[in-house]
Scaffold this motif. Structure first.
Motif, mmCIF file in Angstrom:
data_model
loop_
_atom_site.group_PDB
_atom_site.id
_atom_site.type_symbol
_atom_site.label_atom_id
_atom_site.label_comp_id
_atom_site.label_asym_id
_atom_site.label_seq_id
_atom_site.Cartn_x
_atom_site.Cartn_y
_atom_site.Cartn_z
ATOM 1 N N ASN A 470 3.489 9.557 -3.700
ATOM 2 C CA ASN A 470 4.848 9.848 -3.268
ATOM 3 C C ASN A 470 5.443 8.727 -2.430
ATOM 4 O O ASN A 470 6.659 8.534 -2.400
ATOM 5 N N ASN A 471 4.578 8.003 -1.732
ATOM 6 C CA ASN A 471 5.060 6.993 -0.798
ATOM 7 C C ASN A 471 5.012 5.587 -1.363
ATOM 8 O O ASN A 471 5.302 4.629 -0.653
ATOM 9 N N GLU A 472 4.626 5.444 -2.613
ATOM 10 C CA GLU A 472 4.519 4.124 -3.211
ATOM 11 C C GLU A 472 5.776 3.773 -3.994
ATOM 12 O O GLU A 472 6.568 4.639 -4.364
ATOM 13 N N MET A 473 5.908 2.470 -4.242
ATOM 14 C CA MET A 473 6.988 2.010 -5.106
ATOM 15 C C MET A 473 6.687 2.427 -6.541
ATOM 16 O O MET A 473 5.535 2.520 -6.944
ATOM 17 N N PRO A 474 7.734 2.706 -7.319
ATOM 18 C CA PRO A 474 7.510 3.107 -8.713
ATOM 19 C C PRO A 474 6.749 2.054 -9.501
ATOM 20 O O PRO A 474 7.006 0.854 -9.368
ATOM 21 N N ILE A 475 5.821 2.512 -10.317
ATOM 22 C CA ILE A 475 5.068 1.621 -11.195
ATOM 23 C C ILE A 475 5.842 1.390 -12.485
ATOM 24 O O ILE A 475 5.817 0.296 -13.043
ATOM 25 N N ALA A 1271 -1.387 -10.429 -9.469
ATOM 26 C CA ALA A 1271 -1.542 -8.980 -9.307
ATOM 27 C C ALA A 1271 -2.185 -8.644 -7.961
ATOM 28 O O ALA A 1271 -1.761 -7.716 -7.277
ATOM 29 N N VAL A 1272 -3.195 -9.410 -7.560
ATOM 30 C CA VAL A 1272 -3.855 -9.155 -6.280
ATOM 31 C C VAL A 1272 -2.960 -9.583 -5.125
ATOM 32 O O VAL A 1272 -2.899 -8.925 -4.082
ATOM 33 N N ASN A 1273 -2.266 -10.680 -5.304
ATOM 34 C CA ASN A 1273 -1.381 -11.180 -4.251
ATOM 35 C C ASN A 1273 -0.249 -10.206 -3.956
ATOM 36 O O ASN A 1273 0.264 -10.147 -2.824
ATOM 37 N N ASP A 1274 0.142 -9.428 -4.959
ATOM 38 C CA ASP A 1274 1.222 -8.459 -4.771
ATOM 39 C C ASP A 1274 0.751 -7.215 -4.020
ATOM 40 O O ASP A 1274 1.583 -6.424 -3.560
ATOM 41 N N LEU A 1275 -0.562 -7.030 -3.912
ATOM 42 C CA LEU A 1275 -1.071 -5.877 -3.176
ATOM 43 C C LEU A 1275 -0.804 -6.060 -1.682
ATOM 44 O O LEU A 1275 -0.790 -7.186 -1.177
ATOM 45 N N PRO A 1276 -0.600 -4.979 -0.949
ATOM 46 C CA PRO A 1276 -0.243 -5.083 0.479
ATOM 47 C C PRO A 1276 -1.234 -5.899 1.304
ATOM 48 O O PRO A 1276 -0.839 -6.640 2.185
ATOM 49 N N SER A 1277 -2.531 -5.767 0.995
ATOM 50 C CA SER A 1277 -3.545 -6.449 1.817
ATOM 51 C C SER A 1277 -4.257 -7.563 1.069
ATOM 52 O O SER A 1277 -5.271 -8.079 1.546
ATOM 53 N N GLY A 1278 -3.769 -7.933 -0.096
ATOM 54 C CA GLY A 1278 -4.383 -9.017 -0.832
ATOM 55 C C GLY A 1278 -5.826 -8.743 -1.176
ATOM 56 O O GLY A 1278 -6.170 -7.699 -1.738
ATOM 57 N N LEU A 1279 -6.705 -9.681 -0.803
ATOM 58 C CA LEU A 1279 -8.125 -9.522 -1.105
ATOM 59 C C LEU A 1279 -8.750 -8.335 -0.375
ATOM 60 O O LEU A 1279 -9.772 -7.806 -0.799
ATOM 61 N N GLN A 1280 -8.136 -7.917 0.714
ATOM 62 C CA GLN A 1280 -8.657 -6.789 1.470
ATOM 63 C C GLN A 1280 -8.065 -5.460 1.010
ATOM 64 O O GLN A 1280 -8.290 -4.425 1.645
ATOM 65 N N ALA A 1281 -7.290 -5.485 -0.059
ATOM 66 C CA ALA A 1281 -6.716 -4.254 -0.596
ATOM 67 C C ALA A 1281 -7.829 -3.321 -1.064
ATOM 68 O O ALA A 1281 -8.868 -3.763 -1.570
ATOM 69 N N GLY A 1282 -7.615 -2.045 -0.888
ATOM 70 C CA GLY A 1282 -8.637 -1.071 -1.232
ATOM 71 C C GLY A 1282 -8.779 -0.853 -2.723
ATOM 72 O O GLY A 1282 -7.815 -0.941 -3.490
ATOM 73 N N VAL A 1283 -10.001 -0.567 -3.136
ATOM 74 C CA VAL A 1283 -10.316 -0.198 -4.515
ATOM 75 C C VAL A 1283 -10.838 1.225 -4.468
ATOM 76 O O VAL A 1283 -11.794 1.524 -3.753
ATOM 77 N N SER A 1284 -10.193 2.121 -5.200
ATOM 78 C CA SER A 1284 -10.606 3.520 -5.182
ATOM 79 C C SER A 1284 -11.896 3.698 -5.969
ATOM 80 O O SER A 1284 -12.375 2.774 -6.639
#
Length: 1424
Positions: A470-475, A1271-1284
């Motif tokens: 709900n809180n994310e930008m549309p994919i 794709a990774v650079n666009d993530l909020p935390s880059g390399l530290q972005a979480g992987v579910s």
């Protein structure tokens, strides 16, 4: 099935258990009121009321549970109250009987007999009502647990993507295995929340009548105790939450390890995950140990405060009045106070929140109770002696001590226990509530109205934008289109463009930010990653629907599964492992497609179902299935195979979550996107073949590139030439290619099910692509190895003494066991010594008083100089008694703490051993054992070993010693007792043996029946999207209820059989009490011995049955240890490290040369050979393509290099036979890009470089090379972005690219690629191939692929069939063999694609003319 006096309805199952080991079919069906579905519906109604209330109170699961079960539970309280009132009567009757033995007693024998009869009847009454109460509350606790588990499962089916990221399979399993178990144990004594105070008021009223207002003095100490208990309760609650959190993390880690074990082994990540689990386990045990210390302190404080409270009451009474000194008052007073302490004790424990079971608290508190009891008696005795030495007689002291025991137990055991239980249940309810309040999927979109153009199903998408959260930008954004019956809408685009997200948004699996989706009719879904659950092939296809032979056969046929089923040993009844581990990727994909076809839905969402199959099968699936049987349906097809676009009703081109182009094939071709040149047959024979090839390839890529291009796209990306054109220096010819007839003749006679796809069919030729393998052209042979799903092993007979020995040694060692034995013996000797010395002291004091009375002298004023009386060394008696009491305190505390320490150490050691064994066992174990079965060992069994077993052991040891002491002391005082003990002992031994034969098997069945519950939960969450899209939640919920009912049958039977045993034990004890009561009357005993016999025999009533039951419970709980040890002794792989004399140098391998000689391979000792006598050599830096039909042995060949099972023969890499080296030395030197990409919960960086061997710059460089940097650079935390968990927040293609990045970083000399580009689009495929070509040009590369163009430029191609090498040579040489396997396949692709593959072979041949390795050599590796 209700509790009766003797539960005789259970006798038949005991007869069966005596004659043989019980099986699940021998258990009784549970009543409907205990069924999972019935109970779940009841609780769900009340929970929904909590959710829909309009008041300001937050929803409370605890309130819902109370409203659901309160009526039955409160009725059980009446039974418990009757039992406690009978216990109040017993001290009064015992006090009357003991007064009979006074020398100046006026009580007649007839009155004494009436007292004995009253004691006997009260004892029988307690035995009659005790067990119905416990059976009722245990059954209600079971129902609460079942209802909560079902509620959790039903909630899991509704979780949205945001909620799924907040939870894991491990956490859900922990909620179902540990948290809900609090209801089983916490309900046992909750009634003491009200029984305790009521009983306390009654007892104190009686005491006030007996000793006056001084009885109230001790309650001042009780008030002081409440803040201390509250503080400890809060601390305990915090520790409980932290422990549960660590357990969640540990079980989650184990679930990831189990599901990703192949990746862990091939990447040599065992050490990494071992460190992670060890760290979490260390934190978990740290909190468990702290809880143990608190148990000890709490128990000590409670009992010591109780002792002082009782002492204060007695002291005040003695000072105020001498009335208490009379035996008929003193003994009832002692008994009442002890009873009061028990009730109040259970109350406090319920409120604050004890984390263990009632048996756990009972076990630990018994140790502290023993200490408190002796200190209590000590204070009372010393108070009586110092205040009024004249009245220090047996008929006063022993009844007084007995009354103190009862008050201690009432005030500080049951009452306190209830307080702890309530708080523990509250913690569990809060954790369950947090899960149940997670966000759910939005309600399904409303269907299309009846005023639609047609009453047939259709789909209308109106400007939707959707996101995962709900809180994310549309994919995906601004998507609109319509589909009507018969439409085939193709969706194409690069990796990560939103194709799969679009399909999921149409079926309410994503959050719709704006717009709406309307549809009519049933929807079927074929996921990109096939989901197979552990069952038969048929059940995977039926998916909960009834069997229809005609419809089923049709689904099998159009899905090209007919031949696969024939090759399987049991056909469609063949059991496949969890996640379909025993099936090939193509088989899993086709089973999922068959499932969708059999569903006979109206709308079909097909997420790239053809990527895992070869061309022949792909063409069949497209023609016979997608365009055949489904031609009248709405079909949305995501595909990377652009050659299939021509027949689409509409093509949607996705880019960055938006539709960048749409239209029919012709419309897009007219707009400049020329797909026709890629797909059509060449009919102009005079046109230059090379020009057509170049234009075909360039157009296929430039067309997509033009559509996907944005202003910020790097032009260099679009100008990249197909890798097949590089290094082109010469030509080769393909004999016989012009003859269509010859090509058709030599195609090895395609299967009858594919006969309509003839080579002369113009439509079929247009569907040929480079995604080609030998599956359709090989001779029919042996089936691929199917790892059978094994039944869980159930141990038979008694738990081996070796299990007990190993358990104790694991925690204490031999020296520790001797220390433990010494402490236990010393504790019991000091405990008994207190009573013996007290008996001796009272005897000499009584003789002294008797002599004084005989001479009519005053006790306080007589002159010892002129009167001859026995002298008593008072100081010595007080000193010895004080020393023994202090020793009880010291040894009691040491015993409790030492046992707790030993058992936790044993749990730590055994868990570590099991985990190490799991990491080291072959992958075949994981293929044949569902994840839930393994998780059961790490959740439920480990939880029991951590929490229940230590204190059950402690309780059993203490009870056994006390029982032995009681029988010996009572018999010594009254030898007639042994006449009763002998026959009762014989009956007891027989009943216990009779009981254990059955209950041991029942307990083991209960343990194994838990595993399917967890496996079903794990499988459901892995296939959650498929389940919800097919709308089969009810089917899976029903199956979950069935698994729960199967477990409940075993658990319910365990409760019943345990109660059956307890009833008989209590009646044996009742007979013993009756015999003692009447025998003492006819025996010439002094009052001290009589009091000792009576008080000990009465205490034996509950103690004996509890101790014997605990002995059985120890054995039952030791089955968890047995199961853990079973996994600690699993068959292991070879040792991880090489012997020093065989260890290769760190730079090995330097060249990458591979020599294979006489290689044979099978997955298990009893399994079939899947590779047979392979001999071949691979030169350094050579690029080898590997092809073969399903079951030919391609994946098995990879398994031999990583030694996932031990092969026979020889595999040399740079002159080192890897079969003699350590696994870690081998696996760490070979890189692999697996077919099924696996990511683990953590960060992007941890998934690429888990050991932190590279800096960020190197990682970003690797990501850039595999086209994932942006794709990774666009993530909020880059390399530290979480992987579910499982990498669910990345597409399959993106996960594959991450795996490629891992390989880029490793720089190994040997690389294995297993269909690494099956899930990416052609452009990305081409770019990846270019990256592989550039980055691994100095490496030896083995590539398995369905797309022929990915392996046709290999230096050589190895063709496998039935586990043998049938061809192995350069591509152009193999293509010159008109009757060869590879040649036949190329012919099947059509002239245009054949020309393309021929050109690739020419380039390879020209390159080899420059390489001395391929000159003047003989073909190798072919079986003659």
């Amino acid at each position: 099935m209700n509790i009766t006096v003797f539960n005789r309805w259970l006798n038949p199952i005991f007869v069966v258990g005596k004659s043989k080991s019980l099986e699940a079919t021998d258990l009784y069906n549970i009543p409907e009121e205990d069924s999972s579905e019935y109970i779940c519906n009841s609780l769900e109604r009340e929970w929904n009321k909590e959710l829909t209330k309009n008041n300001k109170r937050k929803p409370s699961l605890l309130r819902a549970i109370i409203r659901t079960f309160w009526v039955k539970y409160m009725l059980s309280g009446i039974v418990a109250f009757i039992e406690e009132m009978l216990k109040v009567v017993q001290p009064i009757l015992i006090g009357g009987l003991i007064s009979y033995f006074r020398q100046d007693s006026t009580v007649s024998m007839r009155t004494a007999l009436l007292y004995a009869m009253g004691i006997s009847l009260a004892t029988m009454g307690v035995a009659l009502v005790h067990h119905p109460y416990f059976f009722i509350v245990q059954r209600i606790g079971m129902q609460m647990r079942i209802a909560c588990c079902s509620l959790i499962y039903k909630k899991a089916l509704k979780l949205n993507n945001s909620s799924l990221e907040k939870t894991t399979i491990g956490q859900i399993v922990n909620l179902m295995s540990n948290d809900v178990n609090r209801f089983d144990q916490g309900t046992l004594f909750l009634h003491y929340l009200w029984i305790g105070p009521v009983q306390a008021v009654i007892v104190l009223t009686i005491l006030c009548n007996m000793v006056g207002p001084s009885a109230l003095a001790g309650f001042a100490l009780l008030l002081l105790l409440i803040p201390v208990q509250t503080l400890m309760g809060r601390l305990f609650t915090a520790l409980r939450r932290k422990t549960a959190t660590q357990t969640d993390s540990r079980v989650r880690l184990m679930n990831e390890i189990i599901t990703g074990i192949r990746v862990i082994k091939t990447y040599c990540w065992e050490k990494l995950f071992a460190e992670l689990v060890t760290k979490v386990r260390k934190e978990e045990l740290k909190f468990v140990k702290i809880q143990g210390i608190i148990y000890s302190l709490e128990g000590g404080i409670s009992d010591e405060m109780g002792s002082f409270m009782v002492a204060l009451i007695i002291l005040c009474s003695i000072v105020e009045t001498k009335k208490l000194m009379q035996s008929e008052f003193l003994f009832p007073t002692k008994t009442f106070l002890s009873l009061l302490e028990v009730s109040i004790g259970w109350f406090f424990t319920s409120e604050i929140g004890f984390v263990r079971s009632s048996k756990t608290w009972k076990a630990f508190s018994e140790g502290q109770s023993a200490i408190g009891a002796k200190l209590l008696v000590y204070l009372v005795v010393i108070s009586v002696f110092l205040t009024d030495r004249y009245t220090f007689r047996a008929e006063i002291v022993f009844p007084l001590a007995s009354l103190m025991h009862i008050l201690r137990g009432t005030v500080f055991r049951r009452f306190v226990h209830c307080v702890f239980c309530v708080a523990d249940i509250r913690v569990s309810c809060e954790r369950l509530k947090e899960f149940l309040l997670l966000e759910e999927l939005e309600p399904p979109s409303p269907p299309l109205s009846a005023d639609c153009e047609s009453d047939k199903p259709s789909l209308r998408v109106n400007k939707i934008s959707a996101s995962w959260d709900n809180n994310e930008m549309p994919i995906i954004s601004d998507i609109s289109f319509e589909a009507k019956p018969g439409d085939l809408i193709a969706i194409i685009g690069p990796v990560g463009s939103g194709k799969s997200s679009l399909l999921l948004s149409l079926v309410d699996q994503m959050h719709i930010v704006s717009g709406d989706v309307k549809s009519k009719g049933k929807i079927a879904y074929v996921p990109q990653v096939p989901w197979i659950f552990s069952s038969s092939v048929r059940q995977n296809i039926l998916f909960g629907q009834s069997f229809d032979q005609i419809r089923y056969d049709r689904a099998i046929k159009v899905s090209a599964l007919k031949m696969d089923l024939k090759l399987m040993e049991k056909g469609d009844q063949t059991l496949v492992g969890e996640r379909g581990v025993s099936l090939s990727g193509g088989q899993k994909a086709r089973i999922c497609l068959a499932r969708a076809v059999y569903a006979d839905s109206d709308i079909y969402l097909l997420d790239d179902p053809l990527s895992a199959v070869d061309t022949k099968v792909g063409a069949h699936l497209f023609e016979e299935c997608i365009r055949g049987i489904l031609k009248k349906k709405v079909r949305l097809l995501v595909t990377h195979q652009v050659q299939m676009l021509q027949t689409a009703t509409m093509i949607l081109i996705m880019k960055d979550g938006k539709i960048s182009g749409r239209g029919t094939y012709d419309e897009l071709a007219k707009s400049g996107i020329d797909f026709s040149s890629l797909l059509k047959r060449d009919e102009e024979e005079g046109e230059d073949k090379q020009e057509r090839l170049d234009s075909s390839i360039s157009l296929s890529h430039s067309a997509l590139a033009n559509t996907l291009r944005d202003d910020d796209v790097d032009d260099n990306l679009l100008e990249t030439e197909p890798f097949l054109r590089s290094n082109s220096v010469s030509k080769c010819t393909l004999n016989g290619l012009k003859s269509k007839k010859s090509a058709s003749k030599n195609s090895l006679n395609s299967k009858k099910s594919l006969s309509r796809l003839s080579l002369t069919s113009k439509r079929s030729l247009r569907l040929r692509s480079s995604v080609t393998s030998l599956s359709s052209f090989m001779a029919e042979g042996e089936a691929e190895f199917i790892a059978p799903v094994t039944e869980e092993q159930i141990a038979k007979g008694t738990v081996s003494l070796n299990v007990y020995w190993k358990y104790m040694i694991a925690g204490a060692g031999i020296i520790g066991l001797f220390v433990l034995a010494f402490i236990n013996i010393a504790a019991q000797l000091t405990y008994v010594g207190c009573d013996l010395w007290l008996s001796h002291w009272t005897h000499v004091e009584e003789q002294r008083v008797s002599e004084l009375n005989a001479q009519n002298l005053d006790y306080e004023r007589f002159n010892s100089s002129n009167v001859t009386v026995q002298e008593v060394n008072t100081k010595r008696n007080i000193a010895i008694y004080s020393g023994l009491t202090f020793a009880v305190f010291i040894f009691g505390m040491l015993r409790a703490l030492f046992i707790f320490h030993i058992m936790i150490s044993a749990a730590k050691t055994l868990h570590n051993a099991m985990f190490k064994a799991i990491l080291g066992c072959p992958v075949l174990f994981f293929d044949t054992n569902p994840a839930g079965r393994v998780l059961n060992r790490f959740s439920k069994d480990t939880g029991q070993m951590d929490e229940l077993l230590p204190l059950t052991w402690f309780d059993f040891i203490q009870c056994a010693m006390q029982i032995a002491a009681i029988i010996i002391l009572t018999g010594s005082a009254n030898p007639w007792v042994f006449l009763a003990v002998a026959p009762l002992a014989i009956v007891f031994i027989y009943v216990r043996s009779y009981f254990l034969n059955t209950t041991r098997d029942v307990k083991r069945l209960e343990g194994t029946s838990r595993s399917p519950v967890f496996s079903h939960v794990s499988a459901t969450l892995n296939g959650l999207q498929t389940i919800r899209i097919f709308r089969v939640q009810d089917v899976f919920t029903k199956e979950f209820h069935q698994h729960q009912d199967a477990h409940s049958e075993a658990w319910f039977m365990f409760l019943c059989t345990t109660r059956w045993f307890a009833i008989r034990l209590d009646w044996l004890c009742t007979f013993f009490v009756v015999f003692v009561c009447f025998s003492v009357i006819f025996s010439k005993l002094d009052s001290g011995i009589a009091g000792l016999s009576l008080t000990y025999s009465i205490s034996l009533l509950g103690l004996f049955q509890w101790g014997v039951r605990q002995s059985a419970e120890v054995e039952n709980q030791m089955t968890s240890v047995e199961r853990i040890m079973e996994y600690s002794e699993l068959e292991q792989e070879a040792k991880p490290l090489s012997d020093p004399d065989k260890k290769p140098p760190p730079t090995w391998p330097e060249r990458g040369q591979i020599k294979v000689a006489d290689l044979c391979f099978k997955y298990s000792k009893d399994g079939p050979l899947v590779l047979k006598n392979l001999n071949f050599e691979i030169y350094p830096e050579e690029k080898i393509g590997i092809v073969g039909r399903t079951g030919a042995g391609k994946s098995s060949l990879i398994a031999t290099f990583f030694r996932l099972a031990e092969p026979q023969g020889k595999i040399e890499i740079d002159n080192y036979n890897i079969l003699t080296l350590g696994l870690q030395d081998v696996r760490s030197k070979i890189s692999i890009i697996p077919q099924d990409p696996v990511l683990f919960n953590g960060t992007v960086r941890q998934n690429i470089d888990p050991f932190n061997q590279h800096d960020d710059k190197e990682i970003w460089s690797a990501l850039e090379e595999v086209r994932m940097k942006d794709a990774v650079n666009d993530l909020p935390s880059g390399l530290q972005a979480g992987v579910s968990e499982g990498g669910g927040n990345f597409s399959v293609g993106q996960r594959q690219l991450f795996c490629l990045a891992r390989a880029v970083l490793k720089h190994n000399k040997i690389m294995i690629i297993d269909e690494a580009t099956a899930n990416v689009d052609p452009i990305t495929d081409s770019l990846i191939q270019t990256t592989i070509k550039e980055k691994f040009k100095n490496c030896t590369v083995l590539t398995i692929a369905h797309r022929l163009h990915t392996i046709m430029n290999s230096d050589r191609i190895l063709v496998l069939d039935q586990g043998r090498i049938v061809e192995f040579d350069e591509p152009h040489i193999l293509l010159e063999k008109t009757d060869g396997f590879l040649c036949s396949m190329v012919k099947q692709t059509g002239d245009n694609e054949s020309a393309r593959l021929i050109e690739i072979a020419k380039q390879v041949a020209d390159k080899h003319k420059m390489d001395h390795r391929y000159s003047k050599k003989e073909p190798n590796g072919i079986e003659k």
